[in-house]
Design a protein around this motif. Structure first.
Motif, PDB file in Angstrom:
ATOM      1  N   VAL B  49      19.929  22.706  50.064  1.00  0.00           N
ATOM      2  CA  VAL B  49      20.144  24.065  49.569  1.00  0.00           C
ATOM      3  C   VAL B  49      21.638  24.278  49.346  1.00  0.00           C
ATOM      4  N   LEU B  51      23.884  22.063  48.670  1.00  0.00           N
ATOM      5  CA  LEU B  51      24.300  21.304  47.489  1.00  0.00           C
ATOM      6  C   LEU B  51      23.966  22.074  46.217  1.00  0.00           C
ATOM      7  N   ILE B  52      22.735  22.607  46.182  1.00  0.00           N
ATOM      8  CA  ILE B  52      22.306  23.335  44.987  1.00  0.00           C
ATOM      9  C   ILE B  52      23.200  24.544  44.763  1.00  0.00           C
ATOM     10  N   LEU B  55      26.561  23.669  43.430  1.00  0.00           N
ATOM     11  CA  LEU B  55      26.501  23.340  42.000  1.00  0.00           C
ATOM     12  C   LEU B  55      26.347  24.603  41.163  1.00  0.00           C
ATOM     13  N   ILE B  56      25.509  25.539  41.637  1.00  0.00           N
ATOM     14  CA  ILE B  56      25.298  26.764  40.863  1.00  0.00           C
ATOM     15  C   ILE B  56      26.581  27.586  40.807  1.00  0.00           C
ATOM     16  N   ILE B  82      17.453  30.537  53.558  1.00  0.00           N
ATOM     17  CA  ILE B  82      16.332  29.729  53.060  1.00  0.00           C
ATOM     18  C   ILE B  82      15.807  28.806  54.158  1.00  0.00           C
ATOM     19  N   VAL B 121      10.845  16.592  49.596  1.00  0.00           N
ATOM     20  CA  VAL B 121      12.190  16.650  49.029  1.00  0.00           C
ATOM     21  C   VAL B 121      12.459  15.404  48.194  1.00  0.00           C
ATOM     22  N   GLN B 125      13.382  16.182  44.572  1.00  0.00           N
ATOM     23  CA  GLN B 125      14.815  16.023  44.300  1.00  0.00           C
ATOM     24  C   GLN B 125      15.180  14.604  43.925  1.00  0.00           C
TER      25      GLN B 125
ATOM     26  N   VAL C  32      10.624  31.140  48.123  1.00  0.00           N
ATOM     27  CA  VAL C  32      11.846  30.726  48.821  1.00  0.00           C
ATOM     28  C   VAL C  32      11.790  29.234  49.134  1.00  0.00           C
ATOM     29  N   ILE C  53      22.311  20.608  37.696  1.00  0.00           N
ATOM     30  CA  ILE C  53      21.021  21.159  38.123  1.00  0.00           C
ATOM     31  C   ILE C  53      20.091  21.307  36.942  1.00  0.00           C
TER      32      ILE C  53
END
Lengths: 265, 307, 452
Positions: B49, B51-52, B55-56, B82, B121, B125, C32, C53
């Motif tokens: 989470v 990492l995401i 990046l966002i 989360i 995952v 991922q 979530v 992403i």
């Protein structure tokens, strides 16, 4: 007088700063019923656990005089050896049966060490050798004889946990007896029994004492049982012995009355 | 000497991460007496989470450090939220229905959840490791020796400071709030606590949520420190954090932190002086040695066998 | 007010509102959970080797949708149950027992007949060997976990010891399979004692984590001790077992020529199949004999109540060690078979997943039921293999999709679901080891699990 079966000298047990048993000394004779009584928290069960090896006492000695095998210093023996070698058997305050095993299996486990030898540590057993089969049959017969005695032979193949409470108590005592003890230690055997069952238990214990000449050491709350069946009573309060003698003596001892009723002089 | 000092700094950083994960183990074990096998994988989810989010938000090595740290705090909060939901869901679906049942059952479901999460995952991922560019590459030079220079990076400072802040907040939570009181009560006697009218289910759920949140922060730190994560990091980090919890004394929160730091140091020093290939062996052997010779751990209470 | 309370339509409205509320809640939680997994995929760019992403709204929507459907089904069934007031269906234990008596021989006959069936090919034989290997490992571990109540999460270590024993002895000393087989068992049992001695006084959960650590230590050592074990490359060219000295080769001394048969590579597979079947039956015979002997009875007593055991003069450490060692021995046998069959071993075959699989087989099958282990092995291995066949999913989810990964995911899920459904496994009752008049099985609610 002959050498006492059990001699406890200056037994002391500390848990951190708390002294649960303090310089406790007493003797128990073979063929006698010796009772340890005392108010809640007096250290009875702790003393008991020291004698049967479940706790290692902080100080003091516990000596068992086995008529055939000699003297054993129980305070430094491993608990399973106390049962196997010194022949001291015990029961528990909150019954510890093997609930998922049958009544008969419970008694067979009490004869584990003999059967293990007979099975040559399983080698003879795996090949089903006749010597082992005979030993197993004898063990079953011995178990069944005990079950007959307490009147639950018909329940031999029932799981132990399915027995009513009173029968579980008796079964636990009989299981201890299957190890052929010279000293039988009972932790509150009458707890949770109704008056009738308590009386039966008293009769049963006296029979055991007379028929097998074992020493019985018991902790009990139920005074009526204790006074009726004991030959000798030891009273503990706050970890110390406050009285020691025959039921009549203890009953009239001022210190005992004070401890139980909390009367001021 | 300099080399040793550097290893101590590295060990402390790694130990902070283990300590934060260990708290989740120690709290859950303290209350319901179960090894939450899936905890290491919640840590792994937390790392993903993070990492995401990084990046966002577009945080890169060239982001201004003040803005970068501010954004990282937001990342931490999101990861905590989360992962907290993960922790809650796992407890609700896989453990609560089995509470009071057959003892092995929750352990099996925990292993099941762990396998599920790893593969979920991995499947979603991808199995490849995820490299992240180093953020805030700078640091302070503490001592310049002839052969070796002792450095502490900004990242290491951030990790240690964040750990201290979280630990302080967490200790206050346990000692001052009613939730903390309820947790301590549950640890003593679950049944009695329930009889006193405390919502035990809720307390246990919250324990899982808090543990998962701390693990999520540990996941973020792991990501920042190592710069690579994959779906499998939860397993060995989980076992090491559990070792830390046992070493510190299971049920003891400061113990978990101390244990974490010790395990971090052992691992780093072993890798530095003996063999980096066998560093996991060192950590696992530590677990065995501690359990054999000191089962109550450093700060745990010794157990008296009830007969 | 009072009007509203008695109005059934209002009540219904409340129920529906409740369902909607709970379902929305479930979907929110699912959203979530799926956000960092299904929705947002981190991908390494091929060009710059940096991460970016990728959004996958379809997968996310499908995931949430499936969860909503599951939740609605759940709500609907809960509603039905509330209306119907279902009687709790407790199955009679006696029938389960009789079922067991009848099903064992049938399974045995089926197992023996299987290689001779016309539809049997290499693949089916391979699966059969795999299933029987797991059955054997399951029976071995069952001694430790099911009978003695010792939770062992590192059982695969003994499997590895057995496999490496054969491979190394064959490589360095040229020992044959039949010589190595007992050695592997003895060696694994010795390891069981060596590892078990220091740790067996630990409580149940601690024991679990320590055995897990042991398993990992052995794997890491196998991985890094390259001179001895070949490291991650493993050991290859392990000699195949011969038919009591006659090799399965095409030449004039081969099995086919000796017995006047036409050469076929299936002969070797068939031989391996019967070899593992024989080993498994040996495991079955010994462990079910032991269970009825004082040693096995002591194991079960230990599971029930360790303190009571000590009060009856049982040496609990020796009892635990014997369970650990005998369980390890069967693991070692299976391991050397594995090495012989694969002709190649590497540490990858002995990871924690393997331990978890064997443990799951034992627990799902029922802790003290040997037939249960057979069923759960078939379900587990068969199920996983069936998933491998789901190649058509590639068409649905795109070429990246690897169903063999999904099988582990579903494996984890199945462990959870089956535990929730039957916490004590498929066959949960226990058969007494000795009886006076009549053998009655003991219901699962009475059997304890060993608090360690």
């Amino acid at each position: 007088m002959t050498k006492p079966l059990l001699t406890v000298r200056d037994l002391t047990m500390r848990f951190g700063g708390l002294v649960a048993v303090d310089k406790f000394s007493f003797e128990a004779q073979s063929g006698h019923i010796t009772a340890i009584i005392g108010p809640n928290g007096a250290g009875k069960t702790t003393a008991f656990n020291c004698i049967t090896g479940f706790y290692k006492p902080s100080e003091g000695s516990v000596t068992l005089h086995h008529p055939a095998r000699g003297d054993f210093a129980l305070e430094s023996m491993e608990d399973h050896k106390i049962s196997r070698v010194a022949k001291v058997a015990r029961t528990f305050q909150n019954i510890r049966l093997f609930g998922g095993m049958t009544v008969l299996e419970n008694l067979m486990i009490a004869q584990h060490n003999e059967l293990m030898r007979a099975s040559m540590f399983s080698i003879a057993g795996i090949f089903g050798m006749p010597s082992y089969r005979r030993a197993e049959r004898e063990a079953i017969e011995k178990s069944m004889a005990w079950l007959e005695r307490i009147g639950i032979a018909d329940k031999a193949d029932e799981p132990a946990a399915a027995l009513p409470y009173g029968q579980q108590r008796k079964l636990e005592i009989v299981r201890a007896l299957c190890t052929d003890p010279v000293l039988l230690c009972l932790d509150e055997p009458a707890a949770g029994l109704n008056p009738k069952e308590s009386d039966d238990l008293g009769v049963f214990l006296r029979q055991i004492r007379d028929d097998f000449h074992v020493g019985i050491l018991l902790i009990e709350h139920d005074m009526s049982v204790v006074m009726e069946i004991s030959d000798h009573i030891v009273v503990l309060d706050y970890g110390r012995k406050i009285s020691d003698g025959t039921p009549a003596h203890v009953r009239n001892d001022a210190a005992v009355i004070k401890a139980y009723l909390g009367v001021d002089e | 000497m300099d080399y040793l000092a550097q290893q101590l700094i590295n060990g402390l950083t790694l130990g902070s991460i283990y300590g934060l994960i260990a708290i989740g183990y120690t709290m859950v074990y303290g209350i319901i007496g179960m090894i939450n096998f899936a905890h290491g994988d919640v840590f792994m989810v937390g790392a993903f989470v993070s990492l995401i989010c990084i990046l966002i938000f577009g945080i890169t090595g060239s982001t201004d450090i003040v803005i970068g740290i501010g954004l990282l705090m937001i990342v931490a909060v999101i990861a905590m939220a989360i992962s907290g939901v993960y922790g809650w869901t796992i407890e609700r679906l896989a453990y609560r229905p089995l509470r009071g049942s057959f003892r092995l059952a929750p352990l099996i479901t925990a292993i099941g959840v762990s396998i599920f999460l790893q593969n979920f995952v991995q499947e979603t991922q991808g199995a490849r490791v995820k490299p992240l560019q180093a953020l805030f590459a700078g640091g302070f030079t503490l001592h310049e020796g002839t052969e070796f220079t002792v450095r502490i990076t900004y990242m290491q400072i951030l990790i240690v400071v964040l750990t201290i802040v979280l630990m302080t907040g967490f200790s206050l939570l346990i000692s001052r709030t009613s939730l903390g009181r309820a947790q301590r009560a549950c640890e003593q006697d679950l049944k009695m606590t329930q009889l006193l009218g405390i919502d035990v289910d809720r307390t246990i759920s919250m324990t899982f949520v808090i543990g998962a949140m701390l693990a999520a922060v540990a996941g973020l730190m792991y990501l920042l420190y190592y710069g690579v994560i994959d779906f499998f990091i939860g397993f060995s980090a989980g076992v090491k954090a559990f070792t830390a919890a046992v070493l510190g004394g299971i049920g003891s929160l400061p113990g978990a932190m101390i244990g974490g730091v010790l395990i971090g140091l052992i691992e780093v020093l072993f890798a530095a002086y003996f063999s980096s290939e066998y560093k996991d062996v060192a950590a696992f052997s530590m677990l065995i040695i501690v359990l054999i010779f000191m089962p109550q751990g450093l700060l745990g209470r010794p157990e008296i066998e009830k007969v | 007010m009072s009007n509203a309370q008695h109005d059934p339509s209002h009540e219904k409205g409340d129920v529906v509102a409740g369902i909607i509320k709970r379902s929305l809640m479930a979907v929110a939680i699912a959203a979530v959970i799926f956000a960092p997994t299904l929705l947002l995929k981190t991908q390494v760019s091929q060009i710059s080797n940096t991460l970016f992403i990728r959004y996958r709204w379809e997968a996310f929507a499908i995931g949430c949708g499936l969860l909503l459907i599951w939740r609605l089904i759940y709500e609907f069934r809960a509603l039905q149950n509330a209306r119907a007031h279902h009687k709790s269906s407790s199955r009679p234990q006696a029938r389960e027992n009789r079922f067991g008596h009848f099903v064992g021989p049938v399974l045995l006959v089926a197992a023996i007949a299987m290689p001779f069936m016309p539809f049997t090919d290499r693949y089916i034989l391979d699966i059969g060997i795999l299933i029987i290997t797991y059955v054997m490992l399951g029976w071995g571990l069952q001694i430790v976990v099911g009978l003695a109540g010792l939770l062992d999460l590192g059982y695969v270590a003994f499997y590895a010891v057995g496999a490496y024993t054969y491979a190394l002895l064959a490589e360095h000393f040229g020992f044959g399979f039949w010589m190595c087989l007992p050695l592997a068992g003895i060696f694994a049992a010795t390891w069981g004692v060596v590892l078990g001695f220091p740790v067996l006084r630990l409580r149940g959960d601690y024991l679990a984590i320590v055995t897990l650590a042991f398993g990992e230590i052995i794997r890491v050592v196998l991985l890094n001790w390259r001179d001895f074990t070949g490291g991650s490359n493993g050991l290859s060219n392990i000699p195949r077992p011969s038919f009591f000295g006659i090799p399965f080769s095409q030449g004039p001394d081969g099995f086919a020529a000796t017995f006047g048969l036409e050469y076929s590579s299936l002969q070797r597979m068939g031989f391996l199949y019967f070899l593992i079947l024989a080993l498994a039956l040996l495991t079955f015979y010994i462990s079910s004999r032991l269970r009825k002997l004082p040693m096995g009875r002591a194991w079960e007593a230990l599971r029930e109540d360790e303190i009571a055991c000590r009060s009856l003069g049982l040496n609990t450490i020796n009892t635990k060690l014997s369970a650990f060692a005998i369980g390890a021995m069967f693991g070692g046998f299976a391991g050397s078979f594995f090495a012989a069959k694969q002709a190649f071993i590497s540490p990858e075959s002995f990871n924690f997943m393997e331990s978890a699989t064997i443990l799951a087989i034992v627990v799902l099958g029922g802790m003290s039921s040997q037939i249960g282990v057979v069923f759960s092995s078939i379900a587990m291995v068969g199920g996983i293999e069936a998933l491998r066949q789901l190649q058509f999913l590639k068409a649905v989810f795109g070429p990246d999709f690897d169903p063999s990964q999904l099988r582990l995911l579903l494996f984890g899920l199945a462990m959870v679901v089956v535990m929730l459904w039957r916490p004590r496994g498929f066959v949960s009752s226990r058969t007494p080891t000795v009886f006076f008049k009549e053998k009655k099985s003991v219901g699962s609610s009475m059997i304890s699990q060993g608090r360690g």
